[in-house]
Design an enzyme around this catalytic site. Structure first.
Site, PDB file in Angstrom:
ATOM      1  N   SER A 115       0.832  -1.199   0.000  1.00 51.47           N
ATOM      2  CA  SER A 115       0.000   0.000   0.000  1.00 51.47           C
ATOM      3  C   SER A 115       0.874   1.260   0.000  1.00 51.47           C
ATOM      4  O   SER A 115       1.625   1.492  -0.925  1.00 51.47           O
ATOM      5  CB  SER A 115      -0.955  -0.029   1.198  1.00 51.47           C
ATOM      6  OG  SER A 115      -1.959   0.954   1.068  1.00 51.47           O
ATOM      7  N   LYS A 167     -21.028  18.438   4.646  1.00 52.56           N
ATOM      8  CA  LYS A 167     -20.130  18.734   5.759  1.00 52.56           C
ATOM      9  C   LYS A 167     -20.030  17.566   6.732  1.00 52.56           C
ATOM     10  O   LYS A 167     -19.002  17.404   7.411  1.00 52.56           O
ATOM     11  CB  LYS A 167     -20.620  19.992   6.499  1.00 52.56           C
ATOM     12  CG  LYS A 167     -19.647  20.513   7.542  1.00 52.56           C
ATOM     13  CD  LYS A 167     -18.313  20.870   6.909  1.00 52.56           C
ATOM     14  CE  LYS A 167     -17.320  21.386   7.941  1.00 52.56           C
ATOM     15  NZ  LYS A 167     -16.009  21.637   7.353  1.00 52.56           N
TER      16      LYS A 167
END
Length: 285
Positions: A115, A167
């Site tokens: 990764s 948000k």
């Protein structure tokens, strides 16, 4: 019972004075002369990427130390990390890429190059992996808990004021709605495409396969990673060192040593942590 009452005080003392105690022990060894410098100028250095990558500070400090010494002609990048955050991995990758443009960098995969650590190390001039190492995990992931039912069982209700439709995206306080899932999915896809495209640019004609075969988040052994073109060779650290010597045109390597105090602080810390973990395991049996 008196012993168990003392444990919290002991833990508190360790937390407060741990580094100080280690520093004093390390200084003791320094002053009794165990680490006399040889006075030779180093021509090779080791750069360690051997922890989860949640910030790039450690990589940056190592590279800065290497760049300060004009006599260093090559770097062995030793990798054993499960990866980390995208942004920190990219920062580390950019610094290693810039270093490889300055002097030869050979990566040796000691354990895992997965990764984010694959992202960070793929710009080395050559990647040599231990035959027992794990390579890949090229992909991105985003996960979060949904603790809405837990809070309801506890009689806790959330109150939120927000401005902006997204948000609260990624909240753990409730299930995500379809708009939020779509937004996060698109965001994740962009991150994934960036990772895959950067791998293709870094490895260029070395890749032997289509991205679908190496960018599904799979982890590969060294042999398969070589077949896919994710690494250049399956070999030992000594072979990586010999390759670096050749690229850097160094006959007699003199390695830049870590700061002696830092080395022994790390060894002592690792030893103490190991003993604490062993004690906790035995105590809980």
């Amino acid at each position: 019972m008196g012993l168990f009452r003392a444990i919290p005080r002991f833990v508190s003392f360790i937390n407060t004075n741990f580094k100080t105690v280690l520093l004093l022990i390390a200084l003791f060894f320094v002053f009794i002369g165990l680490y006399a410098p040889d006075g030779k100028e180093p021509n090779l250095a080791k750069l360690y990427l051997d922890k989860p990558i949640f910030n790039s500070t450690l990589v940056a400090s190592q590279i800065e130390a290497i760049k300060k010494i004009d006599t260093i002609q090559g770097v062995l990048l030793v990798i054993d990390s499960p990866g980390g955050s995208v942004s920190a991995s990219i920062e580390a990758a950019d610094m290693i890429k810039e270093l490889a443009q300055y002097i030869p960098v050979v990566a040796y995969v000691r354990g895992s190059m997965a990764s984010g650590s694959y992202y960070a190390g793929m710009y080395a001039d050559e990647i040599i992996a231990n035959r027992g190492s794990m390579i890949g995990s090229i992909g991105v992931i985003l996960s979060a808990f949904n603790i809405e039912e837990l809070l309801a069982n506890l009689g806790i209700k959330e109150q939120v004021l927000k401005m902006g439709k997204y948000k609260e995206v990624g909240t753990i306080m409730r299930a995500w709605n379809e708009n939020e899932r779509e937004f996060l999915s698109n965001f994740l896809h962009e991150q994934y495409e960036m990772f895959v495209n950067d791998v293709k640019l870094a490895r260029k004609d070395k890749l032997h396969t289509d991205p679908i075969h190496f960018a599904e988040g799979k982890i590969f052994n060294a042999k398969t990673a070589l077949e896919l073109g994710l690494i250049d060779k399956v070999g030992s650290m000594q072979e990586a060192i010999e390759s670096l010597k050749e690229k850097a045109q160094v006959q007699n390597p003199i390695w830049l040593e870590k700061d002696r105090i830092d080395v022994y602080l790390q060894r002592l810390e690792d030893s103490l942590i190991s003993k604490i973990v062993s004690f906790a395991f035995l105590y809980n049996r």
